[in-house]
Scaffold this active site. Structure first.
Site, PDB file in Angstrom:
ATOM      1  N   GLU A 101       0.830  -1.225   0.000  1.00  0.00           N
ATOM      2  CA  GLU A 101       0.000   0.000   0.000  1.00  0.00           C
ATOM      3  C   GLU A 101       0.859   1.268   0.000  1.00  0.00           C
ATOM      4  OE1 GLU A 101      -1.398   1.975   3.343  1.00  0.00           O
ATOM      5  OE2 GLU A 101      -1.071   0.302   4.731  1.00  0.00           O
TER       6      GLU A 101
ATOM      7  N   LYS B 267      -3.428  -1.156  15.840  1.00  0.00           N
ATOM      8  CA  LYS B 267      -2.918  -0.402  16.991  1.00  0.00           C
ATOM      9  C   LYS B 267      -4.006  -0.265  18.033  1.00  0.00           C
ATOM     10  CE  LYS B 267       0.631   1.936  14.442  1.00  0.00           C
ATOM     11  NZ  LYS B 267       0.914   2.965  13.461  1.00  0.00           N
TER      12      LYS B 267
HETATM   13  N1  PSU Z   1      -3.073   1.998  10.904  1.00  0.00           N
HETATM   14  C1  PSU Z   1      -1.764   1.983  11.121  1.00  0.00           C
HETATM   15  N2  PSU Z   1      -0.948   2.461  10.164  1.00  0.00           N
HETATM   16  C2  PSU Z   1      -1.454   2.964   8.997  1.00  0.00           C
HETATM   17  C3  PSU Z   1      -2.845   2.971   8.780  1.00  0.00           C
HETATM   18  C4  PSU Z   1      -3.609   2.482   9.766  1.00  0.00           C
HETATM   19  O1  PSU Z   1      -1.313   1.535  12.151  1.00  0.00           O
HETATM   20  O2  PSU Z   1      -0.691   3.410   8.138  1.00  0.00           O
HETATM   21  C5  PSU Z   1      -3.397   3.499   7.491  1.00  0.00           C
HETATM   22  C6  PSU Z   1      -3.646   2.332   6.524  1.00  0.00           C
HETATM   23  O3  PSU Z   1      -3.436   2.768   5.186  1.00  0.00           O
HETATM   24  C7  PSU Z   1      -5.102   2.035   6.747  1.00  0.00           C
HETATM   25  C8  PSU Z   1      -5.667   3.418   6.978  1.00  0.00           C
HETATM   26  O4  PSU Z   1      -5.718   1.360   5.676  1.00  0.00           O
HETATM   27  O5  PSU Z   1      -4.668   4.101   7.711  1.00  0.00           O
HETATM   28  C9  PSU Z   1      -6.976   3.377   7.724  1.00  0.00           C
HETATM   29  O6  PSU Z   1      -7.547   4.648   7.791  1.00  0.00           O
HETATM   30  P1  PSU Z   1      -9.063   4.822   8.312  1.00  0.00           P
HETATM   31  O7  PSU Z   1      -9.046   4.446   9.756  1.00  0.00           O
HETATM   32  O8  PSU Z   1      -9.392   6.258   8.070  1.00  0.00           O
HETATM   33  O9  PSU Z   1      -9.891   3.888   7.482  1.00  0.00           O
END
Ligand code: PSU
Ligand code: MN
Length: 347
Positions: free
Chosen positions: A54, A196
């Site tokens: 990604e 996390k």
């Molecule tokens: N959680 C992490 N590191 C990240 C992300 C999430 O520990 O880099 C990034 C990933 O690309 C994930 C996105 O798909 O954030 C999720 O964002 P949201 O919660 O807005 O869907």
């Protein structure tokens, strides 16, 4: 001729539900918004292991130029494992599967700029359809966005660091990452270090169960109850629904899942290597502070996750970056090996 016969004889696997090479070519040439690199197309055609990577981590997580070093290092890990990397993102309004080194530098160089987008499922149409000649959008694809494009290209395995999830307090905010619904609808296997603990891990697993997503954690010789990992820590206090012995067993699960025609994704959690884990108590304190600051700053919606991640990085410094790097590398290594085992089963 050979290609046609092979297609006709193909058993009911994911490959059937994903576009065939001809489909990919058609898609690539018919849609001005999708471009799959020649190398990735070729590798899929030859049934070589391909691993999707990604790019939100480069545009909205790591900063320049560390993000470029990480991106190129992750690609070299896939190659060292005998696979072909497919870094995925949006460049100049075109969804790209398999960015080359210069293109990665361009995308990573756009990190932190206000018009560099974070692209999940809902954003793909905006990112590719808006903009004007000479001013098209660039953006990093999230786990959800990357899964969609990987699947369109026929890639079955994707390695990343952390996954989005159900946010704490989601019972009132309804902030649930689109990564989870994507896992429920797009057949790609994701290798990550869990999520996390600023997220509600228990509810995240409940939600994945509702979405019909197989979730398992690599055991690596451990017995008994094994937690679903919480990124920096191997323990989360929440038991993993299933455990897996190794990459071969992970591939066997993907193979069975796809042979049955199931259209959901799979989530394989790979706990952080012990030497790099950070004590839970230490992280809990940092996370509480980051959550408080996010609330004060009014960082909600799509801005919430990047805000919290940036705060955590500020508060923990070099230590957490080192751990972060170690776990992503480990996931990419593992993802490559899962993809290789899967190719053997699908041969
Ligand atoms: N959680 C992490 N590191 C990240 C992300 C999430 O520990 O880099 C990034 C990933 O690309 C994930 C996105 O798909 O954030 C999720 O964002 P949201 O919660 O807005 O869907
Ligand atoms: Mn959200």
């Amino acid at each position: 001729m050979f290609r046609l016969r092979q297609g006709a004889l193909r058993s009911r696997t994911w490959r059937q539900s994903t576009p065939t090479l001809r489909g990919v070519r058609n898609l690539s040439s018919k849609s001005p918004y999708l471009k799959v690199s020649e190398e990735v197309q070729q590798a899929i055609h030859e049934h070589r292991p391909v691993v999707a990577l990604e790019s939100t981590i480069y545009t909205h997580g790591w900063s320049y130029p560390d993000n470029i070093a990480l991106a190129s290092h992750l690609e070299s890990i896939v190659r060292a494992g005998g696979g072909v990397p497919a870094t995925i993102g949006i460049l100049d309004g075109i969804a790209r599967v398999g960015l080359d080194a210069e293109e990665i530098i361009r995308l990573a160089g756009a990190a932190g700029k206000p018009d560099t987008l974070k692209i999940s499922r809902r954003d793909l149409g905006f990112a590719c359809g808006l903009g004007s000649p000479g001013r098209r959008y660039n953006g990093g694809t999230t786990v959800a966005g990357t899964m969609i494009l990987a699947h369109l290209a026929g890639i079955q395995v994707f390695a990343t660091g952390g996954l989005g999830g159900v946010h704490r307090g989601a019972e009132s905010t309804m902030d649930i990452s689109a990564d989870l619904t994507e896992l429920g609808r797009t057949p790609v296997a994701v290798v990550s270090s869990g999520c996390k603990s600023f997220l509600d891990i228990g509810r995240t697993l409940e939600y994945l169960e509702t979405q019909g997503v197989p979730v398992a954690t690599f055991a690596d010789g451990r017995d008994g109850n094994i937690d679903f990992p919480a990124f920096w820590t191997r323990e989360s206090g929440i038991q993993s629904p299933m455990i897996l012995k190794n990459e071969k067993t992970a591939a066997a699960v993907i193979h069975a899942h796809s042979s049955l025609g199931l259209q959901s994704g799979l989530l394989f959690a790979n706990p952080i290597p012990e030497a790099f884990s950070i004590a839970k108590a230490e992280m809990d304190k940092v996370i509480d502070e980051a959550l408080q600051e996010a609330a004060q700053a009014g960082a909600t919606g799509a801005a919430n996750t990047p805000f919290i991640l940036a705060k955590i990085k500020d508060l923990t410094g070099k230590n957490s970056v080192k751990s972060n790097k170690a776990l992503i590398e480990n996931n990419v290594r593992r993802g490559t090996s899962v993809a290789a085992e899967l190719m053997k089963l699908q041969a």
